[in-house]
Write a protein that holds these residues in place. Sequence first.
Motif, PDB file in Angstrom:
ATOM      1  N   HIS A  38       0.561  -1.529   0.319  1.00  0.00           N
ATOM      2  CA  HIS A  38      -0.436   0.299   0.154  1.00  0.00           C
ATOM      3  C   HIS A  38       0.563   1.106  -0.454  1.00  0.00           C
ATOM      4  O   HIS A  38       0.663   2.130  -0.147  1.00  0.00           O
ATOM      5  CB  HIS A  38      -1.093  -0.073   1.320  1.00  0.00           C
ATOM      6  N   TYR A  39       2.287   1.660   0.510  1.00  0.00           N
ATOM      7  CA  TYR A  39       2.628   2.232  -0.309  1.00  0.00           C
ATOM      8  C   TYR A  39       3.190   2.218  -0.887  1.00  0.00           C
ATOM      9  O   TYR A  39       4.554   3.403  -1.432  1.00  0.00           O
ATOM     10  CB  TYR A  39       4.070   2.356   1.382  1.00  0.00           C
ATOM     11  N   VAL A  40       3.697   1.681  -2.537  1.00  0.00           N
ATOM     12  CA  VAL A  40       4.210   1.760  -3.700  1.00  0.00           C
ATOM     13  C   VAL A  40       3.630   2.545  -4.451  1.00  0.00           C
ATOM     14  O   VAL A  40       2.101   2.834  -4.365  1.00  0.00           O
ATOM     15  CB  VAL A  40       4.966   0.281  -4.210  1.00  0.00           C
ATOM     16  N   LEU A  44      -0.207  -2.480  -8.695  1.00  0.00           N
ATOM     17  CA  LEU A  44      -0.314  -3.187  -9.679  1.00  0.00           C
ATOM     18  C   LEU A  44       0.975  -3.701 -10.723  1.00  0.00           C
ATOM     19  O   LEU A  44       1.527  -4.974 -11.037  1.00  0.00           O
ATOM     20  CB  LEU A  44      -0.953  -2.918 -10.524  1.00  0.00           C
ATOM     21  N   GLU A  45       2.004  -2.564 -10.875  1.00  0.00           N
ATOM     22  CA  GLU A  45       3.559  -2.756 -11.410  1.00  0.00           C
ATOM     23  C   GLU A  45       3.650  -4.312 -10.404  1.00  0.00           C
ATOM     24  O   GLU A  45       4.596  -4.669 -10.803  1.00  0.00           O
ATOM     25  CB  GLU A  45       3.963  -1.946 -12.269  1.00  0.00           C
ATOM     26  N   TYR A  46       3.664  -4.033  -9.254  1.00  0.00           N
ATOM     27  CA  TYR A  46       4.668  -4.751  -8.405  1.00  0.00           C
ATOM     28  C   TYR A  46       4.513  -6.348  -8.306  1.00  0.00           C
ATOM     29  O   TYR A  46       5.118  -6.949  -8.289  1.00  0.00           O
ATOM     30  CB  TYR A  46       4.597  -4.469  -6.919  1.00  0.00           C
ATOM     31  N   ALA A  67     -13.612  -1.470   3.646  1.00  0.00           N
ATOM     32  CA  ALA A  67     -15.085  -1.982   3.644  1.00  0.00           C
ATOM     33  C   ALA A  67     -15.991  -1.662   2.454  1.00  0.00           C
ATOM     34  O   ALA A  67     -17.104  -2.536   1.344  1.00  0.00           O
ATOM     35  CB  ALA A  67     -16.056  -1.544   4.586  1.00  0.00           C
ATOM     36  N   MET A  68     -15.347  -0.572   1.690  1.00  0.00           N
ATOM     37  CA  MET A  68     -16.477   0.090   0.306  1.00  0.00           C
ATOM     38  C   MET A  68     -15.534  -0.707  -0.839  1.00  0.00           C
ATOM     39  O   MET A  68     -14.761  -0.676  -0.775  1.00  0.00           O
ATOM     40  CB  MET A  68     -16.219   1.573   0.173  1.00  0.00           C
ATOM     41  N   ASN A  69     -15.810  -1.084  -1.905  1.00  0.00           N
ATOM     42  CA  ASN A  69     -15.134  -1.133  -3.365  1.00  0.00           C
ATOM     43  C   ASN A  69     -14.566  -0.540  -3.503  1.00  0.00           C
ATOM     44  O   ASN A  69     -13.523  -0.873  -4.306  1.00  0.00           O
ATOM     45  CB  ASN A  69     -16.751  -1.719  -3.809  1.00  0.00           C
ATOM     46  N   GLU A  70     -14.226   0.822  -3.707  1.00  0.00           N
ATOM     47  CA  GLU A  70     -13.591   1.528  -4.589  1.00  0.00           C
ATOM     48  C   GLU A  70     -11.939   1.687  -3.396  1.00  0.00           C
ATOM     49  O   GLU A  70     -12.157   2.161  -2.342  1.00  0.00           O
ATOM     50  CB  GLU A  70     -14.100   2.788  -5.068  1.00  0.00           C
ATOM     51  N   ASP A  71     -10.796   2.238  -4.210  1.00  0.00           N
ATOM     52  CA  ASP A  71      -9.510   2.563  -3.433  1.00  0.00           C
ATOM     53  C   ASP A  71      -9.529   4.355  -3.619  1.00  0.00           C
ATOM     54  O   ASP A  71     -10.565   4.736  -3.687  1.00  0.00           O
ATOM     55  CB  ASP A  71      -8.715   2.512  -4.540  1.00  0.00           C
ATOM     56  N   LYS A  72      -8.629   4.333  -2.250  1.00  0.00           N
ATOM     57  CA  LYS A  72      -8.904   5.196  -1.728  1.00  0.00           C
ATOM     58  C   LYS A  72      -7.225   5.654  -1.675  1.00  0.00           C
ATOM     59  O   LYS A  72      -6.509   4.688  -1.439  1.00  0.00           O
ATOM     60  CB  LYS A  72      -9.180   5.277  -0.571  1.00  0.00           C
ATOM     61  N   ILE A  73      -6.894   7.198  -1.868  1.00  0.00           N
ATOM     62  CA  ILE A  73      -5.357   7.498  -1.362  1.00  0.00           C
ATOM     63  C   ILE A  73      -5.704   8.127  -0.821  1.00  0.00           C
ATOM     64  O   ILE A  73      -6.134   8.823  -0.464  1.00  0.00           O
ATOM     65  CB  ILE A  73      -4.633   8.229  -2.562  1.00  0.00           C
ATOM     66  N   MET A  74      -4.898   8.046  -0.316  1.00  0.00           N
ATOM     67  CA  MET A  74      -4.671   8.706   1.518  1.00  0.00           C
ATOM     68  C   MET A  74      -3.438   9.217   2.618  1.00  0.00           C
ATOM     69  O   MET A  74      -2.548   8.279   1.407  1.00  0.00           O
ATOM     70  CB  MET A  74      -5.224   8.007   3.196  1.00  0.00           C
ATOM     71  N   SER A  86       5.049  12.114   6.440  1.00  0.00           N
ATOM     72  CA  SER A  86       4.068  11.721   6.343  1.00  0.00           C
ATOM     73  C   SER A  86       4.028  10.702   4.606  1.00  0.00           C
ATOM     74  O   SER A  86       5.409  11.026   4.371  1.00  0.00           O
ATOM     75  CB  SER A  86       3.232  12.699   5.890  1.00  0.00           C
ATOM     76  N   TYR A  87       3.769  10.227   4.468  1.00  0.00           N
ATOM     77  CA  TYR A  87       3.913   8.711   3.994  1.00  0.00           C
ATOM     78  C   TYR A  87       2.135   8.629   3.025  1.00  0.00           C
ATOM     79  O   TYR A  87       0.589   8.640   3.975  1.00  0.00           O
ATOM     80  CB  TYR A  87       3.725   7.602   3.763  1.00  0.00           C
ATOM     81  N   PRO A  88       1.868   8.721   1.199  1.00  0.00           N
ATOM     82  CA  PRO A  88       1.528   8.008   0.738  1.00  0.00           C
ATOM     83  C   PRO A  88       0.937   7.240   0.844  1.00  0.00           C
ATOM     84  O   PRO A  88       1.973   6.147   0.695  1.00  0.00           O
ATOM     85  CB  PRO A  88       1.369   9.314  -0.764  1.00  0.00           C
ATOM     86  N   SER A  89      -0.815   6.310   1.186  1.00  0.00           N
ATOM     87  CA  SER A  89      -0.629   5.288   1.415  1.00  0.00           C
ATOM     88  C   SER A  89      -2.377   4.684   0.214  1.00  0.00           C
ATOM     89  O   SER A  89      -3.049   5.509   0.793  1.00  0.00           O
ATOM     90  CB  SER A  89      -1.031   4.777   2.857  1.00  0.00           C
ATOM     91  N   TRP A  90      -2.018   3.929  -0.376  1.00  0.00           N
ATOM     92  CA  TRP A  90      -3.126   2.958  -0.571  1.00  0.00           C
ATOM     93  C   TRP A  90      -4.420   2.207   0.486  1.00  0.00           C
ATOM     94  O   TRP A  90      -3.544   1.684   0.848  1.00  0.00           O
ATOM     95  CB  TRP A  90      -3.117   2.218  -1.930  1.00  0.00           C
TER      96      TRP A  90
END
Length: 135
Positions: A38-40, A44-46, A67-74, A86-90
């Motif tokens: 979730h940090y890359v 999908l490439e990985y 719990a929802m179906n869509e991905d989020k980036i936080m 701070s780090y972006p995370s999927w």
Amino acid sequence: HVVNACQPYKNSELSFYEKLEDIDSTENSILLLSGFIHYVKNPLEYLEMFSSLPSKTWLLDRVPILAMNEDKIMVQHVPKKFYKASYPSWLFGKASWYEKLNNFGEIKDSFPSIDGKVGTLSFDMEFQGFLLERS
């Protein structure tokens, strides 16, 4: 860092590698992927890179599933008592993650990770693990 710390545990059945190119294709049967996907930038490439390895069994752990179906980036903020960062995370939507993973093999099992459930006012998430068998 992890590879160096784990060297005392290396034996004829357990190995640790810093780079995919270092993996000896004749020795490996299980690929352990924990707490990083979730940090890359492009998870999908990985997964596609890992699919080029001979490992038929993947164990992915500590994957944040919404719990929802869509991905989020936080943005994950490290508590200041540790260090300032701070780090972006999927955060992967459940249906989206299963669809991604099913492209690489059959999900044989899923289980709650040690990190457990996280809830906020806007979403519920649980860290999960997955056992994937590749053909």
